[in-house]
Scaffold this motif. Structure first.
Motif: not given
Length: 424
Positions: A175, A337, A339, A357
């Motif tokens: 992400h 990050e 997801r 997440r």
């Protein structure tokens, strides 16, 4: 194992990744840990140990082991340790004799490669040997491919606990990533085609389940979701995925897919994740135009590097040498990050889904050091788990909840939720 001189040895401790590992060990792991740093030059290792002294004056300082990557020296080295962390890359050039030594001598092994063809090679060559000697060998336990593997495992575990059934599909995306590669990472990208052909690399990254210890059954025929249909998606790699955003081809998709597929086969021969399980891996982009540019650039770049003169030129122009990376104050601003959305394996028009997440703020190579050090602690402390695993070429997720708990205590944020029923 109890007779070993060291609990842990870090091989390549003077490199960029190696220094992140040893600094984390010095500041976070138990002070009575018996450990050593290993490399080719005694003077450099001694200087490194001097740098570690002020970090924690209560800690037992590491021993120093001078070793070259020769079979006899490596076998002597790994016999001294319960766990060996290998940060000497590129792994397709330097990693095979280290894995061989660990597999033959019953020493647990961890590394942070993202080199899919090489991982397939060592699975074929050393899985059975490692299993016979009870050596747990886990490659790809850094940014590639621990985060998506752990996130997938956590989502499947959540769905199992809620619905007592498997998962039809997990779609995972990078992400956000704010970071810069090290010299070692760049060297790996520029040398992999020296050892493997384009067809070999393509096969290793094809998602054909070749990393799984058991064959994947043919999934029941279902209509493709919208984000996997269309000419634009096929030619330019761009798709809009519900809950995840506009996505394109991910440079790490092959390594991540291989790792998750192997986890699928290792866990109860695919039954824990479910017989119909599929995994997709992408990267989020701002818009479709950027996604198309990234997709085409990756394809053109790989083809260009397959031409020896262009590959030679790229090596000459690379801005960082192996062992170099971003300055500490710059790296602290890194963010990564992942997801993912998991779809329950059920015959419904709109099957239920879960969202996950995984996020970390701080240096990416620091995070790699955390993965390696905390995985080593699982292997050293979780005796029942180690006995159950019993050895072989495994994956990050095989370290299970104990590993996830250690990573969350170290600052990794992991959030899971069941999405409202009927959510697209």
């Amino acid at each position: 194992m109890s007779s070993k001189e060291y609990d842990l040895i870090v091989l390549g401790a003077n490199g960029y990744t190696g220094k992140n590992v040893v600094e984390y060990i010095s500041t976070h792991l138990p002070t009575d840990l018996k450990w050593a740093v290993a490399g080719r030059t005694h003077s450099k290792l001694a200087s490194l140990v001097d740098e570690l002294k002020p970090l924690n004056r209560d800690r037992v300082l590491p021993g120093i082991e001078v070793v070259k990557l020769k079979p006899n020296e490596l076998h002597a080295l790994v016999k001294k340790a319960k766990v060996l962390i290998n940060t000497v890359g590129p792994y397709h050039l330097h990693g095979t004799p280290v894995v061989e030594a660990c597999a033959n001598n019953g020493t647990h092994y961890l590394d942070v490669t993202g080199e899919s063809p090489w991982v397939l090679d060592i699975i074929r060559k050393y899985h059975e040997t490692a299993k016979q000697n009870h050596a747990i060998i886990i490659p790809m336990i850094g940014i590639e491919s621990a985060p998506p593997d752990l996130l997938s495992f956590a989502l499947v575990t959540l769905i199992r606990s809620q619905y007592s059934t498997g998962v039809r599909e997990i779609t995972s995306v990078l992400h956000k990533m704010k970071s810069s590669p090290s010299g070692g990472t760049l060297s790996t990208a520029l040398t992999i085609l020296d050892s493997y052909s384009l067809p070999q690399i393509a096969k290793a990254n094809s998602g054909d389940w070749s990393s799984s210890p058991v064959p994947h059954p043919k999934s029941p025929s279902r209509p493709l979701p919208a984000h996997r249909r269309g000419v634009f998606r096929k030619n330019f790699g761009v798709r809009r995925i519900p809950h995840l955003g506009t996505c394109t081809t991910s440079v790490a998709a092959g390594a991540n897919t291989m790792t998750v597929q192997r986890t699928w086969g290792l866990l109860d021969k695919g039954q824990f994740y479910g017989p119909n399980f599929q995994y997709r891996d992408y990267a989020v982009v701002r818009n479709a135009f950027v996604g198309a540019i990234i997709h085409l650039s990756l394809a053109i770049g790989i083809l260009a590097l397959a031409i020896p003169p262009l590959r030679w030129l790229a090596k000459k122009l690379v801005p960082l040498a192996p062992g170099q990376g971003a300055a500490r104050d710059v790296a602290k601003k890194d963010i990564i990050e992942f997801r993912a959305v998991a779809t329950v394996d059920e015959d419904m028009e709109k099957p239920r889904k879960a969202f996950g997440r995984l996020r970390f703020e701080g240096g990416m190579y620091y995070l790699t050091g955390v993965f390696l050090a905390e995985a080593a602690m699982v292997l050293l402390k979780e005796e029942k788990l180690v006995e159950e695993l019993d050895g072989g070429l495994l994956t990050p997720a095989m370290l299970g909840q104990a590993f996830i708990e250690r990573m969350t205590k170290a600052g990794v944020v992991l959030e899971l939720e069941i999405l409202p029923e009927g959510a697209e």
